[in-house]
Write an enzyme that holds these catalytic residues in place. Structure first.
Site, PDB file in Angstrom:
ATOM      1  N   CYS B 234       0.866  -1.177   0.000  1.00  0.00           N
ATOM      2  CA  CYS B 234       0.000   0.000   0.000  1.00  0.00           C
ATOM      3  C   CYS B 234       0.904   1.227   0.000  1.00  0.00           C
ATOM      4  O   CYS B 234       1.786   1.355   0.847  1.00  0.00           O
ATOM      5  CB  CYS B 234      -0.918   0.020   1.216  1.00  0.00           C
ATOM      6  SG  CYS B 234      -2.034   1.428   1.224  1.00  0.00           S
ATOM      7  N   CYS B 318      25.983  30.181  12.347  1.00  0.00           N
ATOM      8  CA  CYS B 318      24.523  30.078  12.414  1.00  0.00           C
ATOM      9  C   CYS B 318      23.939  31.102  13.370  1.00  0.00           C
ATOM     10  O   CYS B 318      22.737  31.222  13.482  1.00  0.00           O
ATOM     11  CB  CYS B 318      24.088  28.672  12.811  1.00  0.00           C
ATOM     12  SG  CYS B 318      24.118  28.394  14.566  1.00  0.00           S
ATOM     13  N   HIS B 357      38.202  27.291   7.807  1.00  0.00           N
ATOM     14  CA  HIS B 357      39.445  26.882   7.161  1.00  0.00           C
ATOM     15  C   HIS B 357      39.919  27.927   6.153  1.00  0.00           C
ATOM     16  O   HIS B 357      40.611  27.599   5.203  1.00  0.00           O
ATOM     17  CB  HIS B 357      39.359  25.473   6.562  1.00  0.00           C
ATOM     18  CG  HIS B 357      38.358  25.328   5.458  1.00  0.00           C
ATOM     19  ND1 HIS B 357      38.568  25.820   4.208  1.00  0.00           N
ATOM     20  CD2 HIS B 357      37.146  24.729   5.424  1.00  0.00           C
ATOM     21  CE1 HIS B 357      37.528  25.519   3.439  1.00  0.00           C
ATOM     22  NE2 HIS B 357      36.644  24.879   4.154  1.00  0.00           N
ATOM     23  N   CYS B 362      37.878  24.637  -0.031  1.00  0.00           N
ATOM     24  CA  CYS B 362      37.419  23.338   0.487  1.00  0.00           C
ATOM     25  C   CYS B 362      38.206  22.155  -0.084  1.00  0.00           C
ATOM     26  O   CYS B 362      38.637  21.271   0.660  1.00  0.00           O
ATOM     27  CB  CYS B 362      35.943  23.145   0.191  1.00  0.00           C
ATOM     28  SG  CYS B 362      34.902  24.388   0.937  1.00  0.00           S
ATOM     29  N   CYS B 402      77.121  -1.886  14.241  1.00  0.00           N
ATOM     30  CA  CYS B 402      77.976  -1.571  13.108  1.00  0.00           C
ATOM     31  C   CYS B 402      77.225  -1.733  11.794  1.00  0.00           C
ATOM     32  O   CYS B 402      76.055  -2.083  11.773  1.00  0.00           O
ATOM     33  CB  CYS B 402      79.205  -2.452  13.121  1.00  0.00           C
ATOM     34  SG  CYS B 402      78.801  -4.142  12.703  1.00  0.00           S
ATOM     35  N   CYS B 410      66.848 -14.174   6.717  1.00  0.00           N
ATOM     36  CA  CYS B 410      67.472 -15.066   5.730  1.00  0.00           C
ATOM     37  C   CYS B 410      68.972 -15.185   5.931  1.00  0.00           C
ATOM     38  O   CYS B 410      69.646 -15.847   5.146  1.00  0.00           O
ATOM     39  CB  CYS B 410      67.156 -14.594   4.321  1.00  0.00           C
ATOM     40  SG  CYS B 410      67.942 -13.030   3.893  1.00  0.00           S
ATOM     41  N   CYS B 418      76.414   0.744   1.823  1.00  0.00           N
ATOM     42  CA  CYS B 418      76.319   0.636   0.371  1.00  0.00           C
ATOM     43  C   CYS B 418      75.289  -0.373  -0.074  1.00  0.00           C
ATOM     44  O   CYS B 418      74.992  -0.468  -1.260  1.00  0.00           O
ATOM     45  CB  CYS B 418      77.681   0.320  -0.237  1.00  0.00           C
ATOM     46  SG  CYS B 418      78.174  -1.396   0.050  1.00  0.00           S
TER      47      CYS B 418
END
Lengths: 214, 615
Positions: B234, B318, B357, B362, B402, B410, B418
């Site tokens: 409805c 405001c 701001h 903006c 050092c 790994c 370097c």
């Protein structure tokens, strides 16, 4: 008495007394607000013969807010998530009306199984399958109905290609069969990995071979 | 739009004096304070180039706008008030489109808007409310309402909708029905014969308790103002007077549960607020004040298009102060807390930043905020402070020791200086003479690039954050200054009015810091060139003045120095205010003239010249 409780109780009683519809609503635990709905798959569809269970949670503001429903039984359908059972149906969201009942909603789910809406899908992969190859989709849906919803083994189709029933592509199965694996095993593994659509690119061959070896 | 921003020659002349920096502070007398005030009051009449024309509207004023629009439509289309409301809401308050669509096909519009249709919709009349509403659920409230059935035509709600008595004209959306036979509410399954029932024109009848629960759930939980009939599919929408009759008991109605009535009254207020919010959101010239529980609206037609935001910074206020409409009086008595509560509701009309701001537009402000929020700077830090193992690519931070690195993961050994493998270093342990090795050089190059970009960003960010921090501390400063002002009154012969110069200085300082803060965001994105240099000159002058004033205010008070201090602070305040004007005005004019060029792509501007991109 709490209006919500009264309404839910009445709905459950009404559903029990109604012999004409084959929709069933049962309690899951003591609470009347967590239920389980059951209905048979509609005739003349791939879901025929299966019994589908739906999880029902009644929210606090029921019936003014929609009930929460999802499939417990796995369903292969464009508007139902194949993973979670979540349902995409307008009356469970914004088209909900307080006049709707648990029974009428379950009947709506039943009719959703009859008429999928692939353009508004919940599961895009399934919807794509539905759109591209209807017969292959129906094979898979029937297969799922048999496996998950206790549907009948389809004797007339026993000679049918098991690849299509599993919703897979022949080329994929052939490729792995050529590596020396038995065809049945390849179909089984690819089905379990849901090797379709986007997944074909996402699942590497290594993964599949690993599964085949295990 | 540009006509709103007339160039003000007189003001600019004053400013030029300041730019060359020859102005001697001592020249400024006490009277300059008044001049500054004059400038301010003059600004009220004539807008500065960095100000926008706007209007603040209270909730009742917006309601008046809504009423005017509705009545206008009533007059033109010849429909009643509640129909006009539903029609306007349906077409998002676009009067022209509504009139056009209605003239084209009135019945379609009426159906689409959820207003019922019958054959005789030509006689507008106010919808009679024949129900007494009450909060329904308590059984004691039901019994008395039964007597109200006398008001209702003796007709069952279940009588055939096709019978002549039920053909209502459109503007009669509301009707109460009283069931004589057993009425069973199809929603709550209540069949109490004393149940009060209600329906819209569609004759879908439910008990008033369900209607209330439904409306409350829609309004409170969903924040929905368009409430349709509960029947499935409805499309009829409940008009306002129907909602009101459900939520607000009419005078003389039986007293229901007071807590529930209070709750419903809240929902009714919320419903009205939702309608206003919807109206405001449909109108591009309006924006709701984003401050918590403030209900004012600002109208600013000059900033309603997206295009205008590339040249205007629409900072508006405001008109209200404080939280939830508490007035300024409170602020004066409560120091720090008061300063916060007394703050003006200043916000940007063009974007969601809830602060001034200016001078930056903006789009750039948004870019800057995003940059500051982003994790990209974390990534930059990682880039600048860590190196990757050349073998397994794990990220390594060297925090001591050092240069002979051994990757934990790994075990690859390499030289931190370097980046080459350690084995090439031969026997020259702990000193790298292979500085120009090719592999190492590449690694170092990309590192120094990202380091430079990080440094550039940090330069601007630190200054930005510094002003933000100072602005936050200004609340403390307010409180401290107030104490000082009291002290001054005791130790010298100055009156309360005369010590106000301190407060003025603090306020000015706050304003300038806000401007300064955003100038750093602006400078970060400005493309290199003369324009940027001029901008940074203005920025430097303002910053210097601000720091000097800040120091003066915080210096300890000695009774004999008070007159000098007063003079100095007053002079500096005027000077700082002028410098602030210059920065704002010059930037705003730059936007109007299209003078500013960016080093990144900004919405609404041409893409920057690749040679100007600084990072």
């Amino acid at each position: 008495m709490d209006a919500r409780l009264r309404r839910v109780n009445k709905e459950i009683t009404d559903c029990k007394n109604d012999k004409t519809s084959n929709v069933k609503i049962d309690l899951v635990d003591e609470s009347p607000f967590h239920l389980k709905g059951t209905f048979p798959g509609p005739e003349g569809t791939p879901y025929e013969g299966g019994t589908f269970e739906v999880d029902i949670v009644i929210p606090e503001s029921y019936p003014f807010q929609p009930v929460k429903m999802k499939f417990i039984t796995k369903v292969y359908h464009p508007n139902v998530s194949s993973a979670s059972g979540a349902i995409c149906l307008d009356i469970l969201k914004d088209a909900w009306s307080p006049v709707l009942t648990l029974k009428s909603t379950l009947i709506s789910l039943q009719s959703l199984l009859c008429s999928p809406e692939p353009n508004d899908p919940q599961d895009a992969e399934v919807a794509k399958h539905y759109m591209t190859s209807r017969s292959s989709f129906e094979e898979t849906a029937r297969y799922w109905t048999r496996i998950y919803a206790g549907g009948p083994a389809d004797e007339s189709k026993s000679g049918q290609d098991p690849v299509a029933i599993a919703g897979l592509e022949k080329a994929h199965v052939d490729r792995f069969e050529a590596l020396g694996f038995p065809r049945d095993k390849v179909i089984d593994v690819l089905r379990r990995l849901n090797y379709r659509g986007k997944n074909v690119t996402q699942i590497t061959d290594d993964t599949i071979v690993e599964k085949l070896l295990s | 739009m540009s006509s709103d921003y007339e160039y003000d020659d007189d003001d600019y002349y004053d400013d030029e004096d300041m730019i060359d920096g020859t102005q001697d502070d001592d020249e400024i007398s006490d009277d300059d304070m008044d001049i500054a005030d004059d400038i301010k009051s003059a600004a009220k009449g004539k807008l500065k180039s960095y100000e926008v024309d706007y209007d603040s509207l209270s909730q009742s004023e917006v309601e008046k706008h809504i009423r005017d629009d509705t009545e206008h439509i009533c007059g033109i289309l010849g429909v009643d008030l509640s129909t006009a409301q539903l029609l306007l809401r349906h077409l998002k308050w676009n009067k022209e489109r509504l009139i056009e669509a209605y003239m084209d096909n009135p019945s379609k519009v009426l159906v689409d808007a959820g207003v019922a249709l019958t054959e005789s919709h030509s006689q507008p009349q106010a919808a009679p409310i024949r129900t007494q509403s009450s909060s329904s659920s308590g059984s004691n409230s039901r019994r008395p309402t039964r007597s109200s059935s006398k008001l209702i035509p003796s007709r069952s709600s279940r009588s055939s909708p096709t019978s002549p008595t039920t053909s209502y004209s459109i503007p009669k959306p509301l009707k109460a029905s009283k069931s004589i036979q057993h009425f069973l509410c199809p929603i709550c399954f209540d069949d109490d014969p004393a149940l009060r029932t209600l329906s819209l024109d569609c004759e879908h009848t439910y008990c008033s308790g369900c209607w209330t629960a439904y409306v409350v759930s829609k309004v409170r939980d969903e924040g929905e103002h368009c409430i349709r009939c509960m029947e499935e599919k409805c499309q009829l929408v409940a008009p306002d007077n129907f909602i009101q009759s459900i939520l607000v008991p009419e005078p003389g109605a039986p007293v229901g549960d007071p807590t529930e009535e209070a709750e419903n009254a809240k929902v009714w207020a919320r419903f009205q607020e939702l309608l206003i919010r919807y109206f405001v959101s449909c109108n591009r010239d309006l924006k709701f004040c984003p401050y918590p529980s403030c209900t004012n609206t600002v109208s600013c037609p000059s900033a309603s298009s997206k295009l205008s935001l590339t040249s205007v910074v629409p900072i508006v206020s405001c008109g209200a102060r404080g939280i939830g409409g508490q007035d300024e009086q409170l602020s004066q008595s409560q120091g720090r807390l008061g300063a916060l509560q007394g703050k003006e509701h200043k916000f940007c009309f063009g974007c969601p930043i809830e602060a001034d701001h200016r001078p930056v537009i903006c789009a750039v402000a948004k870019m800057w905020m995003k940059k500051c929020r982003d994790d990209s700077e974390t990534a930059n830090w990682i880039k600048s402070n860590t190196k990757e193992c050349t073998n397994c690519q794990s990220t390594i931070e060297k925090n001591g020791g050092c240069n002979h690195m051994t990757c934990k993961k790994c075990k690859h050994e390499f030289c931190w200086v370097c980046m080459g493998p350690w084995s090439e270093h031969g026997t020259q342990w702990y000193s790298c003479n292979r500085y120009d090795e090719k592999a190492g050089q590449e690694a170092r190059d990309s590192q120094s690039r990202s380091r430079a970009s990080l440094e550039r960003y940090l330069h601007y960010y630190n200054r930005w954050a510094n002003h933000e921090q100072s602005a936050k501390l200004s609340l403390d400063l307010y409180a401290k200054t107030e104490k000082k002002m009291e002290e001054m009154q005791i130790t010298s012969a100055l009156t309360w009015i005369e010590v106000q110069f301190m407060k003025k200085a603090v306020e000015e300082l706050d304003k300038c810091r806000q401007t300064l803060k955003w100038t750093y965001a602006m400078a970060y994105y400005l493309a290199k060139g003369n324009e940027k240099e001029l901008f940074e000159d203005n920025q430097r002058d303002l910053e210097q003045a601000v720091e000097q004033l800040s120091e003066l205010i915080e210096s300890p008070i000695e009774p004999e120095n008070i007159p000098t201090l007063r003079q100095q602070v007053t002079n500096k305040t005027v000077y700082v205010a002028k410098r602030n004007e210059i920065v704002l005005e010059d930037t705003a004019n730059g936007f109007l003239d299209g003078r500013w060029k960016w080093n990144a792509s900004v919405d609404g501007f041409d893409d920057p010249d690749p040679s100007l991109i600084a990072f």
